[in-house]
Design a protein around this motif. Structure first.
Motif, PDB file in Angstrom:
ATOM      1  N   MET A   1       0.849  -1.198   0.000  1.00  0.00           N
ATOM      2  CA  MET A   1       0.000   0.000   0.000  1.00  0.00           C
ATOM      3  C   MET A   1       0.879   1.241   0.000  1.00  0.00           C
ATOM      4  O   MET A   1       1.833   1.342   0.752  1.00  0.00           O
ATOM      5  CB  MET A   1      -0.900   0.009   1.243  1.00  0.00           C
ATOM      6  CG  MET A   1      -1.767   1.252   1.353  1.00  0.00           C
ATOM      7  SD  MET A   1      -2.678   1.340   2.919  1.00  0.00           S
ATOM      8  CE  MET A   1      -3.845   0.007   2.673  1.00  0.00           C
ATOM      9  N   LYS A   2       0.545   2.175  -0.863  1.00  0.00           N
ATOM     10  CA  LYS A   2       1.301   3.422  -0.913  1.00  0.00           C
ATOM     11  C   LYS A   2       0.910   4.323   0.260  1.00  0.00           C
ATOM     12  O   LYS A   2      -0.249   4.377   0.653  1.00  0.00           O
ATOM     13  CB  LYS A   2       1.021   4.145  -2.234  1.00  0.00           C
ATOM     14  CG  LYS A   2       1.528   3.406  -3.462  1.00  0.00           C
ATOM     15  CD  LYS A   2       1.167   4.142  -4.747  1.00  0.00           C
ATOM     16  CE  LYS A   2       1.706   3.411  -5.955  1.00  0.00           C
ATOM     17  NZ  LYS A   2       1.351   4.100  -7.230  1.00  0.00           N
ATOM     18  N   SER A 230       2.524  -5.546   3.123  1.00  0.00           N
ATOM     19  CA  SER A 230       1.659  -6.584   3.673  1.00  0.00           C
ATOM     20  C   SER A 230       1.734  -7.797   2.750  1.00  0.00           C
ATOM     21  O   SER A 230       2.559  -7.844   1.841  1.00  0.00           O
ATOM     22  CB  SER A 230       0.215  -6.077   3.775  1.00  0.00           C
ATOM     23  OG  SER A 230      -0.316  -5.883   2.466  1.00  0.00           O
ATOM     24  N   LYS A 231       0.885  -8.771   2.974  1.00  0.00           N
ATOM     25  CA  LYS A 231       0.882  -9.985   2.145  1.00  0.00           C
ATOM     26  C   LYS A 231       0.760  -9.656   0.660  1.00  0.00           C
ATOM     27  O   LYS A 231       1.418 -10.278  -0.190  1.00  0.00           O
ATOM     28  CB  LYS A 231      -0.273 -10.896   2.566  1.00  0.00           C
ATOM     29  CG  LYS A 231      -0.410 -12.159   1.718  1.00  0.00           C
ATOM     30  CD  LYS A 231      -1.693 -12.912   1.983  1.00  0.00           C
ATOM     31  CE  LYS A 231      -1.740 -13.524   3.344  1.00  0.00           C
ATOM     32  NZ  LYS A 231      -2.884 -14.485   3.498  1.00  0.00           N
ATOM     33  N   TYR A 427      10.299   1.226   3.070  1.00  0.00           N
ATOM     34  CA  TYR A 427       9.350   0.115   3.027  1.00  0.00           C
ATOM     35  C   TYR A 427       9.038  -0.289   4.468  1.00  0.00           C
ATOM     36  O   TYR A 427       9.899  -0.796   5.184  1.00  0.00           O
ATOM     37  CB  TYR A 427       9.932  -1.076   2.265  1.00  0.00           C
ATOM     38  CG  TYR A 427      10.337  -0.744   0.844  1.00  0.00           C
ATOM     39  CD1 TYR A 427       9.454  -0.922  -0.218  1.00  0.00           C
ATOM     40  CD2 TYR A 427      11.616  -0.249   0.560  1.00  0.00           C
ATOM     41  CE1 TYR A 427       9.828  -0.621  -1.523  1.00  0.00           C
ATOM     42  CE2 TYR A 427      11.999   0.058  -0.729  1.00  0.00           C
ATOM     43  CZ  TYR A 427      11.096  -0.121  -1.764  1.00  0.00           C
ATOM     44  OH  TYR A 427      11.487   0.187  -3.052  1.00  0.00           O
ATOM     45  N   ILE A 428       7.797  -0.069   4.890  1.00  0.00           N
ATOM     46  CA  ILE A 428       7.410  -0.298   6.283  1.00  0.00           C
ATOM     47  C   ILE A 428       6.715  -1.644   6.422  1.00  0.00           C
ATOM     48  O   ILE A 428       5.704  -1.905   5.758  1.00  0.00           O
ATOM     49  CB  ILE A 428       6.480   0.828   6.778  1.00  0.00           C
ATOM     50  CG1 ILE A 428       7.178   2.185   6.646  1.00  0.00           C
ATOM     51  CG2 ILE A 428       6.066   0.589   8.223  1.00  0.00           C
ATOM     52  CD1 ILE A 428       6.300   3.355   7.005  1.00  0.00           C
ATOM     53  N   ASN A 429       7.244  -2.488   7.285  1.00  0.00           N
ATOM     54  CA  ASN A 429       6.670  -3.816   7.488  1.00  0.00           C
ATOM     55  C   ASN A 429       5.451  -3.753   8.404  1.00  0.00           C
ATOM     56  O   ASN A 429       5.383  -2.923   9.308  1.00  0.00           O
ATOM     57  CB  ASN A 429       7.719  -4.754   8.090  1.00  0.00           C
ATOM     58  CG  ASN A 429       7.239  -6.177   8.157  1.00  0.00           C
ATOM     59  OD1 ASN A 429       6.801  -6.732   7.147  1.00  0.00           O
ATOM     60  ND2 ASN A 429       7.299  -6.779   9.325  1.00  0.00           N
ATOM     61  N   THR A 463      15.244  -8.519   1.575  1.00  0.00           N
ATOM     62  CA  THR A 463      15.073  -7.799   2.843  1.00  0.00           C
ATOM     63  C   THR A 463      13.597  -7.584   3.156  1.00  0.00           C
ATOM     64  O   THR A 463      13.124  -7.888   4.259  1.00  0.00           O
ATOM     65  CB  THR A 463      15.804  -6.453   2.799  1.00  0.00           C
ATOM     66  OG1 THR A 463      17.153  -6.652   2.376  1.00  0.00           O
ATOM     67  CG2 THR A 463      15.813  -5.792   4.164  1.00  0.00           C
ATOM     68  N   ILE A 464      12.857  -7.072   2.181  1.00  0.00           N
ATOM     69  CA  ILE A 464      11.434  -6.795   2.377  1.00  0.00           C
ATOM     70  C   ILE A 464      10.671  -8.079   2.689  1.00  0.00           C
ATOM     71  O   ILE A 464       9.877  -8.155   3.645  1.00  0.00           O
ATOM     72  CB  ILE A 464      10.846  -6.107   1.130  1.00  0.00           C
ATOM     73  CG1 ILE A 464      11.464  -4.713   0.952  1.00  0.00           C
ATOM     74  CG2 ILE A 464       9.332  -6.021   1.205  1.00  0.00           C
ATOM     75  CD1 ILE A 464      11.171  -4.079  -0.387  1.00  0.00           C
TER      76      ILE A 464
END
Length: 518
Positions: A1-2, A230-231, A427-429, A463-464
């Motif tokens: 998601m942006k 996310s997934k 990139y936020i997990n 990494t992501i």
């Protein structure tokens, strides 16, 4: 998601009104109606007092639309206008006139500086915060701050519209008493970066995004600095296996680390690498680690250093696909020299963690010899040693982005919402839980990322994807062990379930059972 910036949100609103041939008031009506629908679906007409506090800008206009629909549908609504300026937005004024048509009691006008005797809020009530939106650029005045504190003292459930009032989208908070502490935030079209940063995430316990129909082409085509993982974002990264594949197709991970009393770190990283899908794993450890590794982890191969208790000379006769280095390594002088010599001759892709990062911070000239897109996985103190102190989370991100660009490195900021930084992109997990704050969790992550790289995932994707799997596996383990009893080994044990979970379909409601209940 942006995750859109403030400027991009404003531009999206502008383009939407232009391309859909609607007014900004129409878009505000759409937003306020969506919030009403969200509340109505959950409350179903319950007569809980709802206190809607509206500012005099567009966020307040959203609140007025919500209040009007609540009143129309028979809810117990008290509407307030926080009137601290003579500058009212056009759309606020339009909706202020509209609410008068559905109620005999006009909104209560609260003038800054007045007392709060007319505001009676019980802890069983609901507060809707629609005072300030994303356009706020200075702290609220002392009177508004006192109002926020009264809300907090009431212990009433607080729902923020778009963003908790007093919170900025692009800079740090100076005084936590100047910000609404929301139980829930309904954000329009996109969450805000501040929902995920250590210093500002506390201002909303939960958040949700509502689609208000912003122009689809704009949403799809606009590149954002921040992306929420996310997934749905990691599924396209997944590499399926071919029927006739063999272990040689999935790479060879070399884990270098360990010292007397810290061989367990290498054990965890090596197990995680193999469990994440690597074809082969070799551990390079001091002699003291040989028997424990061979016994506890028979699937791994083991090479030992000449020294009994520490790494003194990194020398091996194999060609690993990727090397994970640093877990349990220590920072002894002999180890520091061996680490320097290794980096100067190494050509293999690297994942560097723990004492590997500490040794880098002690000799920063070694940053220039790292392979391009080497992955660094620091916790906050390790990061500080690399990039220096920061004044707040935004300053930290600025420093890390500059560091990443200068050295062409991928930096993973480990935390409750781990952030992968590469150049200007974040990139936020979204997976993981507080049970992961336990010894060895970072060693497992190093192994997972190394294992993915061995299988052919390029460094950024590894990494992501690795951070996602690490957190998702911990979430699965949490169901059996809870926060306090979750340990790093559990994360490895449920990695397979985390992979399987990627392809699980959401559970569908049982129509027959619903009909029976009706």
């Amino acid at each position: 998601m942006k995750v859109f910036s403030k400027a991009q949100i404003y531009e999206g609103d502008r383009l939407t009104t232009e391309r859909q041939n609607i007014s900004s008031t129409d878009l505000m009506e759409r937003a306020g109606t969506q919030i009403f629908n969200w509340i109505h679906m959950r409350m179903q007409g319950a007569q809980v007092p709802i206190h809607v506090f509206c500012g005099i800008g567009n966020n307040g206009g959203d609140g007025l639309v919500l209040a009007r629909h609540l009143i129309t549908h028979g809810y117990n609504v008290i509407t307030y206008i926080v009137n601290c300026s003579d500058k009212r937005s056009k759309d606020f004024l339009i909706n202020y006139d509209r609410i008068k048509t559905v109620t005999k009691e006009w909104p209560k006008m609260l003038s800054c500086g007045g007392d709060f005797s007319d505001i009676v809020i019980d802890e069983r009530d609901i507060i809707v915060d629609a005072i300030f939106g994303i356009g706020l650029n200075r702290p609220p005045n002392s009177w508004v701050q006192e109002l926020f504190q009264q809300w907090r003292a009431s212990k009433a459930f607080t729902l923020a519209v778009d963003i908790p009032s007093g919170l900025y989208t692009d800079k740090a908070v100076e005084d936590e008493n100047a910000v609404v502490h929301a139980n829930y935030t309904i954000s329009f079209q996109s969450p805000k970066l501040v929902f995920f940063l250590p210093e500002t995430a506390k201002y909303t316990q939960q958040w949700e995004v509502l689609d208000i129909g912003i122009d689809r082409d704009y949403l799809i085509q606009t590149e954002t600095e921040v992306e929420l993982i996310s997934k749905f974002e990691v599924l396209p990264l997944y590499k399926p296996r071919q029927k006739f594949a063999h272990k040689g197709d999935f790479g060879h991970v070399l884990i270098i680390g360990g010292s007397y009393g810290k061989i367990g770190a290498v054990n965890l990283a090596s197990k995680a690498a193999l469990s994440s899908g690597a074809g082969l794993v070799t551990a390079y450890v001091p002699k003291c680690g040989y028997h424990s590794l061979q016994t506890s982890f028979p699937e791994a191969m083991v090479i030992t250093d000449d020294d009994d208790t520490l790494i003194s000379n990194i020398n091996f006769d194999l060609s690993p696909t990727v090397i994970g280095i640093g877990v349990g390594l220590g920072i002894a002088d002999e180890t520091a020299k061996a680490f320097e010599d290794f980096l100067k001759k190494n050509k293999a892709p690297l994942v560097i963690d723990a004492d590997g990062l500490n040794l880098l911070s002690m000799n920063k000239s070694l940053l220039s010899v790292l392979p391009e897109r080497t992955i660094l996985t620091p916790h906050p103190k390790e990061l500080e040693r690399l990039v220096g102190k920061w004044s707040d989370d935004f300053d930290k991100l600025k420093k890390v982005k500059a560091f990443s660009k200068e050295h062409n490195l991928i930096v993973l900021l480990k935390g409750a919402n781990s952030i992968t930084v590469f150049g200007d992109k974040l990139y936020i997990n979204t997976t993981g839980n507080p049970g992961m704050a336990t010894a060895g969790s970072g060693d497992v992550l190093t192994g997972i990322i190394s294992g993915l790289m061995a299988q052919g995932y390029e460094p950024l994707a590894a990494t992501i994807f690795g951070v996602y799997l690490h957190g998702r596996s911990a979430d699965i383990s949490l169901e059996d062990f809870g926060y306090q009893s979750l340990i790093a080994s559990h994360i490895i044990e449920t990695l397979g379930e985390a992979y399987i979970d990627l392809f699980k379909q959401p559970e569908q409601p049982n129509i027959e059972e619903q009909n029976d209940e009706q």
